[in-house]
Each structure stands twice: as C-alpha cells, then as structure tokens.
Design an enzyme around this catalytic site. Structure first.
Site, mmCIF file in Angstrom:
data_model
loop_
_atom_site.group_PDB
_atom_site.id
_atom_site.type_symbol
_atom_site.label_atom_id
_atom_site.label_comp_id
_atom_site.label_asym_id
_atom_site.label_seq_id
_atom_site.Cartn_x
_atom_site.Cartn_y
_atom_site.Cartn_z
ATOM 1 N N HIS A 48 -11.899 -4.777 -1.131
ATOM 2 C CA HIS A 48 -12.554 -3.460 -1.786
ATOM 3 C C HIS A 48 -13.071 -4.017 -3.055
ATOM 4 O O HIS A 48 -12.426 -4.980 -3.824
ATOM 5 C CB HIS A 48 -11.584 -2.339 -2.142
ATOM 6 C CG HIS A 48 -11.062 -1.638 -0.726
ATOM 7 N ND1 HIS A 48 -9.981 -1.618 -0.477
ATOM 8 C CD2 HIS A 48 -11.889 -1.111 0.404
ATOM 9 C CE1 HIS A 48 -9.828 -0.871 0.838
ATOM 10 N NE2 HIS A 48 -10.900 -0.823 1.112
ATOM 11 N N ASP A 51 -10.628 -3.914 -5.621
ATOM 12 C CA ASP A 51 -9.202 -4.865 -5.333
ATOM 13 C C ASP A 51 -9.838 -6.429 -6.279
ATOM 14 O O ASP A 51 -8.523 -7.000 -6.796
ATOM 15 C CB ASP A 51 -9.129 -5.559 -3.839
ATOM 16 C CG ASP A 51 -8.677 -4.435 -2.874
ATOM 17 O OD1 ASP A 51 -7.966 -3.592 -3.285
ATOM 18 O OD2 ASP A 51 -9.115 -4.425 -1.813
HETATM 19 C C1 XUL Z 1 -10.034 3.288 6.528
HETATM 20 C C2 XUL Z 1 -10.209 1.834 6.848
HETATM 21 C C3 XUL Z 1 -10.461 1.186 5.415
HETATM 22 C C4 XUL Z 1 -11.515 0.171 5.734
HETATM 23 C C5 XUL Z 1 -11.970 -0.642 4.385
HETATM 24 O O1 XUL Z 1 -9.552 3.967 7.532
HETATM 25 O O2 XUL Z 1 -9.896 1.220 7.786
HETATM 26 O O3 XUL Z 1 -9.093 0.256 4.947
HETATM 27 O O4 XUL Z 1 -11.204 -0.921 6.522
HETATM 28 O O5 XUL Z 1 -12.446 0.177 3.454
#
Ligand code: XUL
Ligand code: MN
Length: 343
Positions: A48, A51
């Site tokens: 992210h 992160d």
């Molecule tokens: C949410 C999910 C997240 C995304 C990344 O359900 O899977 O972890 O993969 O933002």
C-alpha cells in the site's frame, strides 16, 4: 522446476486484531518483515502507498519520493522487487463516504491527489503497476449514490492518473462487499468494463483475489479464465474462503483443494508466469496462531501452490480429452479426485 515468482504484502504478517478483539501478537517492524521474504520463498513485495511511506499525508511530494527511494534501496539490498503499490483510500476521515465516489467534492479531490502521490511512490519503488482495491466505492443504502455517476467518477480518477503519468498501469481488484454492502466493481467483468470507460483501456487490467470471487458466488478459476482471455490478468491474490461470510484470507487451498487446483491449472495452462506476472498471495494467519510461527501461512500457501502445480503438470490431458470426447464427465470427475488424492 518452477518459473513462478511469489509476492505478498507486509500486511500479511499481522497482529491478529479483528472487528471484535484487539491484537494478539506483537507488531513486527517493516524492516524485520523484509528480512523474512527470501527465507519464506518470496521475491516480490506488494505495497500500500503508506506501507512504504507511513506519514505520507503530512509530507510534500519531494519528501514522499525521498522516503520511497530509501525503501527501494532496502529492497535492492534484500534482492526484492516491488510488485505494485495500492492507494490506501479507506482509513482517512475524508474517505468515510468513499474516495473517488464520495458525495463531497473535497473528499474526491483528496482521493485523486492521494492517488497521484501513490504513483510517485510506485515510480520510486521501481514498479509501474498500481492496484485499485476500491474498498469504500459503494453504498450501504442504494439511494445514497447514483451508480452511473459513481462509475464515471472512478473512470475520471483513472484518467487523472493517466494524465499525470504516461506509463503507469492500473489493476483493479474486484470485490462485491465488505466493508460496503454493495460495491460498484464487484467482479472482474465489471473491472474490465470499467477500463473501457477510461481514455486508455489498454492500461487497465485486474487482480483476481480468490476470496473475493468466492464472495461474489463465482469460481475463482473462471474469473481468472475470463481475465486471461482478455489478457488482463496482471496479478493475483491467492487465498481461500469458507463460504459466504467475512473476507477470510485463508491459506491458499486450505478450504477447497480442488478449487485451488483449478486456479493453479488455469494459470499454468495459459502461460501466466511466462508473461512475467507474479503469483501474489493475500493470506492472514489465524488469530489463534502463536507469534513464534505466525508466518507459516505464507510458506504453506506457496508450498500448496507448488504441489498443485505438480498436479497440474502431471494431469493426464490425453485421458481428459478422451473423456471429454465421450462426454463421460462422471469418469472425468473421478479421475480429477483420484489424481488429487495421489492415485
Ligand atoms: C481487501 C484486500 C486488500 C487489497 C489491497 O479485501 O484484499 O488487501 O488486496 O489493498
Ligand atoms: Mn487482496
């Protein structure tokens, strides 16, 4: 034996909090997590935006790029590659009612600006892939947003990102619900269709998460097949899910081995890894797991994938073709089960 490269995100090593209870394991610092990747058999890191740059909302563009560049150096030191960066648009007070589809223009503006900073981070980390998990782009009550306007707003946000950078690609991670009651992009068909509303559909692809497909009542391998047919499967989030409940992110194959086999098989059959795509996992350790072994879900998921890969490669395709020609699907089914059971 395997040409597959595996990735996971730092959030997959986590403290075990759930909506009804606090953390049960100590936090592990990002740098300590990075040290684990190779040991667990992984070469790719999913991010992210925060992160990589945790305090990005309080920083200038230049500061953000400098901090992300420092993270890139750490990746290089460990021999790791950033796979993608995803804007985290679901925790800020300005995204309570959604990001790109918020009814408040100032909140929409924030969401787009944050997404541009996410691009800065991706470039500094050395990847051109942005993942969109459109967490709050949906509704709790149908009347609160106009779905035509909402879908166009998501496309407009993508266009703003394409205007900002000529190279980035966006992979949309469809999910039908949670946290929202209904989302605007619940399946991969929706994700690919959304690309057509943007100024450059060739730069919009998708991520398929096994659990999200199951939550939509679909077979994940068929979702993958649909995306592969469109050449839009740019990464995956493999995991498992025990029926229609909260998003469980269980170890890949731990609930339904045959369903997992079919996912591995479709990827293998259609050259997914040869096209340079990583096998991403999005798995969580059980809350009951003690801290000393709370990364095992990652190495287990990878090991299960590789065992199923052997099963995909040793599948008797001549027998399969004969049984299909005879329309003897009962025999085909028994062959699949016997093969998975080791006969
Ligand atoms: C949410 C999910 C997240 C995304 C990344 O359900 O899977 O972890 O993969 O933002
Ligand atoms: Mn995911």
């Amino acid at each position: 034996m395997s040409n597959y490269v595996f990735s996971f995100g730092p959030w997959n090593i986590h403290e075990g909090a759930d909506p009804f209870g606090p953390t049960v394991r100590d936090s592990i610092e990002f740098d300590r997590k990075l040290e684990q990747y190779k040991k667990l058999g992984f070469d790719g890191v999913q991010f992210h935006d925060d992160d990589a740059v945790p305090k990005m909302n309080d920083m200038s563009k230049e500061q953000i790029i400098a901090e992300a560049s420092a993270v890139k150096k750490k990746l290089d030191q460990h021999g790791l590659k950033a796979e993608f960066v995803a804007p985290r648009l679901w925790e800020d007070p300005r995204t309570i009612d959604g990001g790109y589809t918020s009814n408040d223009p100032n909140c929409r503006k924030y969401a787009v600006e944050r997404s541009l900073r996410c691009i800065d981070i991706a470039k500094a980390l050395g990847t051109d892939l942005i993942v969109f998990w459109l967490a709050r782009e949906g509704t709790y009550i149908r009347e609160s947003k106009d779905s035509v306007v909402a879908v166009r707003r998501i496309a407009d946000a993508i266009n703003a990102m394409f205007d900002y950078d000529g190279k980035i690609r966006i992979a949309i991670e469809a999910k039908p619900n949670e946290p929202m009651d209904h989302t605007f992009i619940p399946t991969i068909g929706h994700a690919i269709g959304l690309g057509m509303l943007t100024k450059d559909a060739s730069r919009v692809g998708c991520v398929i998460e096994s659990a999200h497909a199951i939550l939509a009542g679909l077979d994940p391998s068929d979702e993958m097949g649909y995306a592969l047919a469109h050449k839009k499967l740019w990464t995956v989030h493999l995991n498992d899910q025990n029926g229609l409940k909260f998003d469980q992110d269980k170890t890949f194959g731990a609930v339904d081995l045959r369903r997992a086999f079919n996912q591995v098989r479709i990827l293998e059959k259609h050259g997914y890894a040869d096209d340079g795509h990583m096998v991403g996992l999005d798995v969580k350790a059980m809350r009951t797991q003690k801290a000393d072994d709370a990364m095992r879900h990652l190495s287990n998921s990878r090991a299960i994938f590789l065992r199923l890969l052997e099963k995909a490669r040793s599948f008797d395709t001549k027998l399969e073709a004969d049984l299909i020609a005879q329309r003897n699907y009962e025999a085909l089914e028994m062959y699949v089960i016997n093969h998975l059971l080791g006969d």
